[in-house]
Enzyme design. Structure first.
Site, PDB file in Angstrom:
ATOM      1  N   GLU A 288     -64.516  43.649  11.983  1.00  0.00           N
ATOM      2  CA  GLU A 288     -63.413  44.896  11.579  1.00  0.00           C
ATOM      3  C   GLU A 288     -62.308  44.184  10.535  1.00  0.00           C
ATOM      4  OE1 GLU A 288     -60.087  47.957  13.397  1.00  0.00           O
ATOM      5  OE2 GLU A 288     -61.303  46.597  14.710  1.00  0.00           O
TER       6      GLU A 288
ATOM      7  N   LYS B 292     -67.176  47.299  11.190  1.00  0.00           N
ATOM      8  CA  LYS B 292     -66.229  48.505  11.413  1.00  0.00           C
ATOM      9  C   LYS B 292     -65.194  48.502  10.579  1.00  0.00           C
ATOM     10  CE  LYS B 292     -62.965  50.183  15.010  1.00  0.00           C
ATOM     11  NZ  LYS B 292     -62.477  50.146  16.211  1.00  0.00           N
TER      12      LYS B 292
END
Length: 339
Positions: A178, A220
């Site tokens: 992420e 992500k």
């Protein structure tokens, strides 16, 4: 199962058409802010009650393939004394775990930050896996200004993400990578695209250096949007800038891109995901891994009262279903007014 077989099976369970990931990994300070907004004091008992309610939502597995848990939740029992991961597994949902230890200032890079938690990560992951976690998540953040993020911040955070991902895969745990380009600021969508391209390019160079297998990881990222202080872009603009940037940077071997909502409202996040999926075929599954954009309506419906559990569950299931439709570009705004 071998480590490779574990990774492959988890990816197959996570990256399914029409489904996304629920991010329920708010730290204790963060969930306290969420609860305060609905008039609830954040105690261990109330956190257990709330998460027990949403994880037992009937039919949640129809639109949610995985849930990211916080360390406290992974080892908690539900209101019915069922381990939280087992509550999810009963609906065919894969349990995961947030493993970073938060962020702080990056030395000699004023205004930039770095994420902590690599020390002892291998041992923690082994314990989390015993408790049922099959994937993990690590978040690094990138601030945008005329001078940020610095080159030092981009390289340092990419290196940390790659080291984390390599450790995960060595243990048979799928890593969610992420790199969040923050929406805070008054930057243009063009500046956001420029920063996103620099960040993603460096992240994948670092992943390659550390031998991370792209086929068994999940990305992500942030959508490419203007800063929240500079006005809104249309969903079509967000989709165009996002896909242009990702086509330049993200290898086709990555099975799924699960966008974070990053401060967007629930409706805005769904509209933008729908527009992204309406722009044509891509090599990756384009999905969602939302926290507040999925949970906010449920938290307001619950408001700390156990008797409101059915309303909270209905609100969560609706948002999950609408985002599941946006996965294939089949969402329309008028669906917000239907039950």
């Amino acid at each position: 199962m071998t480590t490779q077989e574990e990774l492959t099976a988890t990816i197959a369970d996570l990256v399914q058409p029409g489904k996304g990931i629920l991010a329920a990994d708010e730290s204790t300070p963060t969930i306290a802010k969420r609860f305060k907004a609905v008039g609830v004091e954040s105690t261990e008992a109330k956190r257990r009650e709330y998460r027990s309610i949403i994880f037992s939502t009937p039919g949640l597995g129809e639109s949610i393939s995985g849930v990211i848990l916080y360390e406290e939740t992974l080892s908690q029992l539900s209101l019915e004394d069922v381990a939280m991961p087992h509550l999810l597994e009963a609906q065919g949902i894969v349990p995961g775990i947030k493993v970073d230890k938060g962020k702080g200032p990056l030395v000699n890079a004023p205004g930039d930050e770095i994420t902590f938690g690599l020390d002892g990560l291998e041992n923690r992951l082994a314990e989390y896996k015993k408790l049922g976690a099959r994937f993990a998540k690590w978040r690094d953040v990138f601030h945008i200004s005329d001078t940020q993020p610095s080159r030092q911040a981009i390289v340092s955070n990419a290196e940390v993400l790659a080291r984390y991902a390599a450790i995960c895969q060595s243990l048979g745990v799928v890593p969610i990578v992420e790199p969040e380009v923050l929406i805070d600021g008054d930057h243009t969508i063009e500046r956001a695209a420029e920063v996103s391209e620099a960040v993603l390019g460096e992240v994948f160079r670092a992943l390659a250096r550390h031998g991370v297998q792209l086929e068994t990881m999940v990305l992500k990222p942030s959508m490419v949007t203007p800063g929240k202080a500079s006005g809104k872009a249309t969903p079509e603009q967000v989709a165009e800038f996002t896909l242009t940037t990702f086509r330049r940077c993200v290898p086709a071997a990555v099975p799924g891109i699960f966008f974070l909502s990053g401060g967007q409202s629930p409706e805005e996040a769904t509209l933008n995901l729908n527009a992204i999926n309406n722009m044509g075929a891509e090599p990756w599954e384009l999905s969602f891994s939302y926290g507040r954009a999925l949970q906010e309506p449920a938290q307001h419906a619950w408001a700390g009262h156990p008797e409101n559990a059915p309303k909270a569950q209905a609100a969560l299931k609706k948002r999950a279903r609408l985002n599941g439709l946006a996965r294939s570009g089949d969402y329309t705004a008028d669906m917000e007014n239907r039950d």
